[in-house]
Design a protein around this motif. Sequence first.
Motif, PDB file in Angstrom:
ATOM      1  N   MET A   1       0.838  -1.174   0.000  1.00  0.00           N
ATOM      2  CA  MET A   1       0.000   0.000   0.000  1.00  0.00           C
ATOM      3  C   MET A   1       0.891   1.248   0.000  1.00  0.00           C
ATOM      4  O   MET A   1       1.852   1.336   0.755  1.00  0.00           O
ATOM      5  CB  MET A   1      -0.860  -0.016   1.266  1.00  0.00           C
ATOM      6  CG  MET A   1      -1.730   1.186   1.410  1.00  0.00           C
ATOM      7  SD  MET A   1      -3.060   0.830   2.532  1.00  0.00           S
ATOM      8  CE  MET A   1      -2.773   1.953   3.809  1.00  0.00           C
ATOM      9  N   GLU A   2       0.559   2.214  -0.852  1.00  0.00           N
ATOM     10  CA  GLU A   2       1.332   3.446  -0.952  1.00  0.00           C
ATOM     11  C   GLU A   2       0.641   4.563  -0.186  1.00  0.00           C
ATOM     12  O   GLU A   2      -0.574   4.615  -0.097  1.00  0.00           O
ATOM     13  CB  GLU A   2       1.479   3.857  -2.416  1.00  0.00           C
ATOM     14  CG  GLU A   2       2.347   2.897  -3.206  1.00  0.00           C
ATOM     15  CD  GLU A   2       2.579   3.388  -4.612  1.00  0.00           C
ATOM     16  OE1 GLU A   2       2.546   4.615  -4.831  1.00  0.00           O
ATOM     17  OE2 GLU A   2       2.803   2.545  -5.477  1.00  0.00           O
ATOM     18  N   THR A   7      -1.121  12.801   2.679  1.00  0.00           N
ATOM     19  CA  THR A   7      -1.410  12.039   3.902  1.00  0.00           C
ATOM     20  C   THR A   7      -0.293  12.235   4.923  1.00  0.00           C
ATOM     21  O   THR A   7      -0.550  12.436   6.113  1.00  0.00           O
ATOM     22  CB  THR A   7      -1.571  10.540   3.580  1.00  0.00           C
ATOM     23  OG1 THR A   7      -2.598  10.395   2.612  1.00  0.00           O
ATOM     24  CG2 THR A   7      -1.912   9.738   4.821  1.00  0.00           C
ATOM     25  N   ILE A   8       0.926  12.186   4.455  1.00  0.00           N
ATOM     26  CA  ILE A   8       2.072  12.383   5.356  1.00  0.00           C
ATOM     27  C   ILE A   8       2.061  13.802   5.918  1.00  0.00           C
ATOM     28  O   ILE A   8       2.244  14.020   7.114  1.00  0.00           O
ATOM     29  CB  ILE A   8       3.391  12.100   4.617  1.00  0.00           C
ATOM     30  CG1 ILE A   8       3.456  10.611   4.262  1.00  0.00           C
ATOM     31  CG2 ILE A   8       4.590  12.506   5.460  1.00  0.00           C
ATOM     32  CD1 ILE A   8       4.611  10.238   3.389  1.00  0.00           C
ATOM     33  N   ARG A   9       1.808  14.786   5.048  1.00  0.00           N
ATOM     34  CA  ARG A   9       1.779  16.183   5.481  1.00  0.00           C
ATOM     35  C   ARG A   9       0.676  16.403   6.522  1.00  0.00           C
ATOM     36  O   ARG A   9       0.887  17.046   7.553  1.00  0.00           O
ATOM     37  CB  ARG A   9       1.552  17.091   4.269  1.00  0.00           C
ATOM     38  CG  ARG A   9       1.770  18.543   4.561  1.00  0.00           C
ATOM     39  CD  ARG A   9       1.624  19.416   3.317  1.00  0.00           C
ATOM     40  NE  ARG A   9       2.472  18.996   2.214  1.00  0.00           N
ATOM     41  CZ  ARG A   9       2.024  18.498   1.045  1.00  0.00           C
ATOM     42  NH1 ARG A   9       0.731  18.404   0.827  1.00  0.00           N
ATOM     43  NH2 ARG A   9       2.856  18.141   0.107  1.00  0.00           N
ATOM     44  N   ASN A  10      -0.500  15.863   6.283  1.00  0.00           N
ATOM     45  CA  ASN A  10      -1.610  16.019   7.225  1.00  0.00           C
ATOM     46  C   ASN A  10      -1.325  15.324   8.554  1.00  0.00           C
ATOM     47  O   ASN A  10      -1.642  15.858   9.626  1.00  0.00           O
ATOM     48  CB  ASN A  10      -2.906  15.478   6.616  1.00  0.00           C
ATOM     49  CG  ASN A  10      -3.397  16.319   5.455  1.00  0.00           C
ATOM     50  OD1 ASN A  10      -3.049  17.497   5.347  1.00  0.00           O
ATOM     51  ND2 ASN A  10      -4.169  15.719   4.574  1.00  0.00           N
ATOM     52  N   ARG A  18       5.809  20.465  10.969  1.00  0.00           N
ATOM     53  CA  ARG A  18       5.567  21.109   9.685  1.00  0.00           C
ATOM     54  C   ARG A  18       6.419  20.445   8.622  1.00  0.00           C
ATOM     55  O   ARG A  18       7.541  20.024   8.886  1.00  0.00           O
ATOM     56  CB  ARG A  18       5.902  22.594   9.750  1.00  0.00           C
ATOM     57  CG  ARG A  18       4.887  23.365  10.540  1.00  0.00           C
ATOM     58  CD  ARG A  18       5.162  24.823  10.473  1.00  0.00           C
ATOM     59  NE  ARG A  18       6.293  25.120  11.367  1.00  0.00           N
ATOM     60  CZ  ARG A  18       6.861  26.299  11.488  1.00  0.00           C
ATOM     61  NH1 ARG A  18       6.431  27.299  10.774  1.00  0.00           N
ATOM     62  NH2 ARG A  18       7.852  26.481  12.311  1.00  0.00           N
ATOM     63  N   TRP A  19       5.892  20.402   7.417  1.00  0.00           N
ATOM     64  CA  TRP A  19       6.576  19.789   6.301  1.00  0.00           C
ATOM     65  C   TRP A  19       7.031  20.895   5.361  1.00  0.00           C
ATOM     66  O   TRP A  19       6.243  21.687   4.880  1.00  0.00           O
ATOM     67  CB  TRP A  19       5.605  18.856   5.575  1.00  0.00           C
ATOM     68  CG  TRP A  19       6.161  18.185   4.366  1.00  0.00           C
ATOM     69  CD1 TRP A  19       6.146  18.663   3.100  1.00  0.00           C
ATOM     70  CD2 TRP A  19       6.777  16.913   4.314  1.00  0.00           C
ATOM     71  NE1 TRP A  19       6.726  17.779   2.248  1.00  0.00           N
ATOM     72  CE2 TRP A  19       7.124  16.679   2.973  1.00  0.00           C
ATOM     73  CE3 TRP A  19       7.095  15.949   5.265  1.00  0.00           C
ATOM     74  CZ2 TRP A  19       7.759  15.518   2.557  1.00  0.00           C
ATOM     75  CZ3 TRP A  19       7.708  14.794   4.839  1.00  0.00           C
ATOM     76  CH2 TRP A  19       8.046  14.591   3.503  1.00  0.00           C
TER      77      TRP A  19
END
Length: 67
Positions: A1-2, A7-10, A18-19
């Motif tokens: 699964m990718e 999704t990572i940022r949220n 923070r990204w």
Amino acid sequence: MEVGAATIRNTLAELGFRWGRPKLDLAHRQDPADVARAKRLRNGALKKRSSAAAAGPSCISTKPNST
């Protein structure tokens, strides 16, 4: 699964992170007097020359050669 970047940022935002790249701003460490002096020097160097100075020396002849 990718997992997508959004999704990572949220997820990081939910965790308080923070990204992105940091902003490289050193304004808080600069001396206001030195900043003002540098701006004056820069503006003085960027001023356009007067039209007489830009035209060049007045000793140049504009007469055609007689050869």
